[in-house]
Design a protein around this motif. Structure first.
Motif, mmCIF file in Angstrom:
data_model
loop_
_atom_site.group_PDB
_atom_site.id
_atom_site.type_symbol
_atom_site.label_atom_id
_atom_site.label_comp_id
_atom_site.label_asym_id
_atom_site.label_seq_id
_atom_site.Cartn_x
_atom_site.Cartn_y
_atom_site.Cartn_z
ATOM 1 N N TYR A 110 54.543 -36.073 57.613
ATOM 2 C CA TYR A 110 54.192 -36.826 58.821
ATOM 3 C C TYR A 110 55.442 -37.444 59.442
ATOM 4 O O TYR A 110 55.663 -37.352 60.650
ATOM 5 N N PHE A 111 56.261 -38.067 58.633
ATOM 6 C CA PHE A 111 57.498 -38.687 59.113
ATOM 7 C C PHE A 111 58.399 -37.655 59.794
ATOM 8 O O PHE A 111 58.918 -37.883 60.887
ATOM 9 N N LYS A 153 56.954 -36.587 63.161
ATOM 10 C CA LYS A 153 56.996 -37.665 64.156
ATOM 11 C C LYS A 153 58.415 -37.991 64.619
ATOM 12 O O LYS A 153 58.639 -38.253 65.796
ATOM 13 N N TYR A 154 59.367 -37.987 63.694
ATOM 14 C CA TYR A 154 60.697 -38.478 64.031
ATOM 15 C C TYR A 154 61.775 -37.424 64.162
ATOM 16 O O TYR A 154 62.876 -37.727 64.620
ATOM 17 N N SER A 155 61.511 -36.202 63.743
ATOM 18 C CA SER A 155 62.558 -35.195 63.880
ATOM 19 C C SER A 155 62.182 -34.091 64.862
ATOM 20 O O SER A 155 62.842 -33.081 64.948
ATOM 21 N N ALA A 178 54.605 -46.648 52.453
ATOM 22 C CA ALA A 178 54.887 -45.294 51.983
ATOM 23 C C ALA A 178 54.304 -44.319 53.003
ATOM 24 O O ALA A 178 53.094 -44.157 53.111
ATOM 25 N N ILE A 179 55.191 -43.704 53.761
ATOM 26 C CA ILE A 179 54.786 -42.779 54.811
ATOM 27 C C ILE A 179 54.903 -41.365 54.259
ATOM 28 O O ILE A 179 55.918 -41.009 53.634
ATOM 29 N N VAL A 196 66.738 -32.231 51.282
ATOM 30 C CA VAL A 196 66.107 -33.394 50.642
ATOM 31 C C VAL A 196 64.976 -33.946 51.502
ATOM 32 O O VAL A 196 64.095 -34.633 50.994
ATOM 33 N N TRP A 197 64.978 -33.629 52.776
ATOM 34 C CA TRP A 197 63.932 -34.105 53.692
ATOM 35 C C TRP A 197 62.697 -33.208 53.672
ATOM 36 O O TRP A 197 61.691 -33.533 54.299
ATOM 37 N N LYS A 198 62.756 -32.090 52.955
ATOM 38 C CA LYS A 198 61.623 -31.165 52.882
ATOM 39 C C LYS A 198 60.650 -31.607 51.790
ATOM 40 O O LYS A 198 61.061 -31.899 50.670
#
Length: 157
Positions: free
Chosen positions: A150-151, A154-156, A145-146, A101-103
């Motif tokens: 990019y999110f 940056k975060y994973s 809304a990022i 779901v993060w893709k």
């Protein structure tokens, strides 16, 4: 065309569908809605409950949830063409905790034109197949809304 909201400046709470869908609501009235893997806190009587693994709602039924102050804590919510015949076994096994779901551009329900993933009252992922709807969403939420890619970078790590 994939966004994540983690800050709640324009929304009262994650995932308030009325606020998340506000910039595109008038453009998505012709769809049915599939809701699965749900945990939620309703503010009244709505057409979903904890007795079933998933729900397929027409626009009028979904509008009752949209007009409520129901907080979606976990779940996958998808707008699909009304002629879609979903696979019940497949839908009942979907999970908001699936790493896919993060893709970006990964839709848990292939027929979806819009997919919302509520993740633990902390994140709301919104994916669009329609660029115009995505642009309206981004214009409304602006810096909240990022971009999902990019999110993730940056975060994973």
């Amino acid at each position: 065309m994939n966004w994540i909201i983690r800050s709640i400046k324009k929304v009262k709470f994650h995932t308030n569908l009325q606020e998340i869908l506000k910039p595109v609501w008038k453009n998505i009235t012709a769809y049915n809605w599939i809701l699965t893997d749900l945990d939620f806190m309703p503010d009244g009587t709505i057409p979903i409950n904890f007795d079933h693994d998933f729900f397929i709602l027409n626009h009028g039924q979904f509008e009752r949830i949209y007009n409520s102050n129901t907080q979606i804590i976990w779940g996958i919510i998808a707008a699909v063409p009304s002629a879609t015949e979903p696979d019940s076994m497949y839908i009942s096994q979907l999970s908001a905790e699936d790493p896919d779901v993060w893709k970006s551009n990964h839709f848990s329900i292939q027929e979806s034109v819009l997919e919302i993933i509520a993740f633990d009252s902390s994140y709301t992922i919104v994916k669009f197949k329609d660029k115009n709807l995505s642009d309206r969403f981004k214009d409304y939420f602006q810096e909240q809304a990022i971009d999902l890619d990019y999110f993730n970078k940056k975060y994973s790590g």
